[in-house]
Design a protein around this motif. Structure first.
Motif, PDB file in Angstrom:
ATOM      1  N   ARG A  40     -89.296  -9.372  41.192  1.00  0.00           N
ATOM      2  CA  ARG A  40     -89.846  -8.770  40.100  1.00  0.00           C
ATOM      3  C   ARG A  40     -89.036  -8.145  39.273  1.00  0.00           C
ATOM      4  O   ARG A  40     -88.051  -7.574  39.886  1.00  0.00           O
ATOM      5  N   ALA A  95     -89.403  -6.967  28.918  1.00  0.00           N
ATOM      6  CA  ALA A  95     -89.561  -7.920  30.194  1.00  0.00           C
ATOM      7  C   ALA A  95     -90.346  -7.176  31.254  1.00  0.00           C
ATOM      8  O   ALA A  95     -89.929  -6.172  31.387  1.00  0.00           O
ATOM      9  N   ALA A 150     -91.414  -9.303  34.688  1.00  0.00           N
ATOM     10  CA  ALA A 150     -91.507 -10.832  35.155  1.00  0.00           C
ATOM     11  C   ALA A 150     -91.714 -10.933  36.425  1.00  0.00           C
ATOM     12  O   ALA A 150     -90.911 -10.197  37.307  1.00  0.00           O
ATOM     13  N   TRP A 208     -93.909 -16.830  37.436  1.00  0.00           N
ATOM     14  CA  TRP A 208     -92.782 -17.837  36.664  1.00  0.00           C
ATOM     15  C   TRP A 208     -92.822 -19.112  37.299  1.00  0.00           C
ATOM     16  O   TRP A 208     -92.845 -20.114  36.404  1.00  0.00           O
ATOM     17  N   TYR A 233     -95.118 -18.085  29.239  1.00  0.00           N
ATOM     18  CA  TYR A 233     -94.800 -17.139  30.180  1.00  0.00           C
ATOM     19  C   TYR A 233     -93.475 -16.421  29.896  1.00  0.00           C
ATOM     20  O   TYR A 233     -93.460 -15.253  29.555  1.00  0.00           O
ATOM     21  N   ASP A 234     -92.511 -17.145  29.694  1.00  0.00           N
ATOM     22  CA  ASP A 234     -91.007 -16.482  29.142  1.00  0.00           C
ATOM     23  C   ASP A 234     -91.164 -15.717  27.809  1.00  0.00           C
ATOM     24  O   ASP A 234     -90.557 -14.590  27.874  1.00  0.00           O
ATOM     25  N   PHE A 276     -93.424 -12.460  28.945  1.00  0.00           N
ATOM     26  CA  PHE A 276     -93.045 -11.485  30.348  1.00  0.00           C
ATOM     27  C   PHE A 276     -91.437 -11.761  30.639  1.00  0.00           C
ATOM     28  O   PHE A 276     -90.949 -10.861  31.130  1.00  0.00           O
ATOM     29  N   ILE A 301     -87.828 -13.420  32.203  1.00  0.00           N
ATOM     30  CA  ILE A 301     -87.547 -14.102  33.498  1.00  0.00           C
ATOM     31  C   ILE A 301     -86.945 -13.056  34.421  1.00  0.00           C
ATOM     32  O   ILE A 301     -86.530 -12.148  34.025  1.00  0.00           O
ATOM     33  N   THR A 302     -86.701 -13.423  35.610  1.00  0.00           N
ATOM     34  CA  THR A 302     -86.094 -12.746  36.545  1.00  0.00           C
ATOM     35  C   THR A 302     -84.707 -13.241  36.644  1.00  0.00           C
ATOM     36  O   THR A 302     -84.189 -14.195  36.267  1.00  0.00           O
ATOM     37  N   ARG A 355     -96.062  -3.980  32.331  1.00  0.00           N
ATOM     38  CA  ARG A 355     -96.728  -5.047  32.466  1.00  0.00           C
ATOM     39  C   ARG A 355     -97.877  -5.173  31.571  1.00  0.00           C
ATOM     40  O   ARG A 355     -98.252  -5.992  30.894  1.00  0.00           O
TER      41      ARG A 355
END
Length: 100
Positions: A24, A37, A39, A44, A56-57, A60, A62-63, A92
């Protein structure tokens, strides 16, 4: 753990697994610490498998794609899981409530 990238004025917060992979990640920008972000690697992957990766991207992020052992020039500050959760939860919620 967390680290600061002063070129972009971004705080990065990471939760990592036993092998050092980021599971995360939260990014907070500027002096106002605006979430950009929050994520989760598991989410993902589910979004990718369901064909919703773009959604999603954009919401939130990406990691990190490398384990922390491969990072160069970083000296992250260690955090407790509680300290990470204090950042993760509000970031979040703020990103989840944005209009898509």
């Amino acid at each position: 753990m967390r680290c600061y990238w002063d070129e972009e004025e971004i705080w990065f917060y990471f939760e990592v697994d036993a092998e050092g992979w980021v599971i995360r990640q939260v990014e907070l920008e500027g002096p106002e610490l605006i979430p950009i972000a929050a994520a989760s690697l598991a989410e993902w992957q589910r979004a990718r498998d369901a064909g919703r990766l773009g959604d999603y991207d954009s919401r939130f992020g990406i990691t990190a794609e490398l384990p922390v052992s491969d990072w160069e020039g970083q000296d992250p500050e260690q955090l407790t899981s509680e300290e990470f959760e204090e950042v993760w939860g509000p970031a979040r919620r703020q990103l989840a409530s944005r209009p898509s």
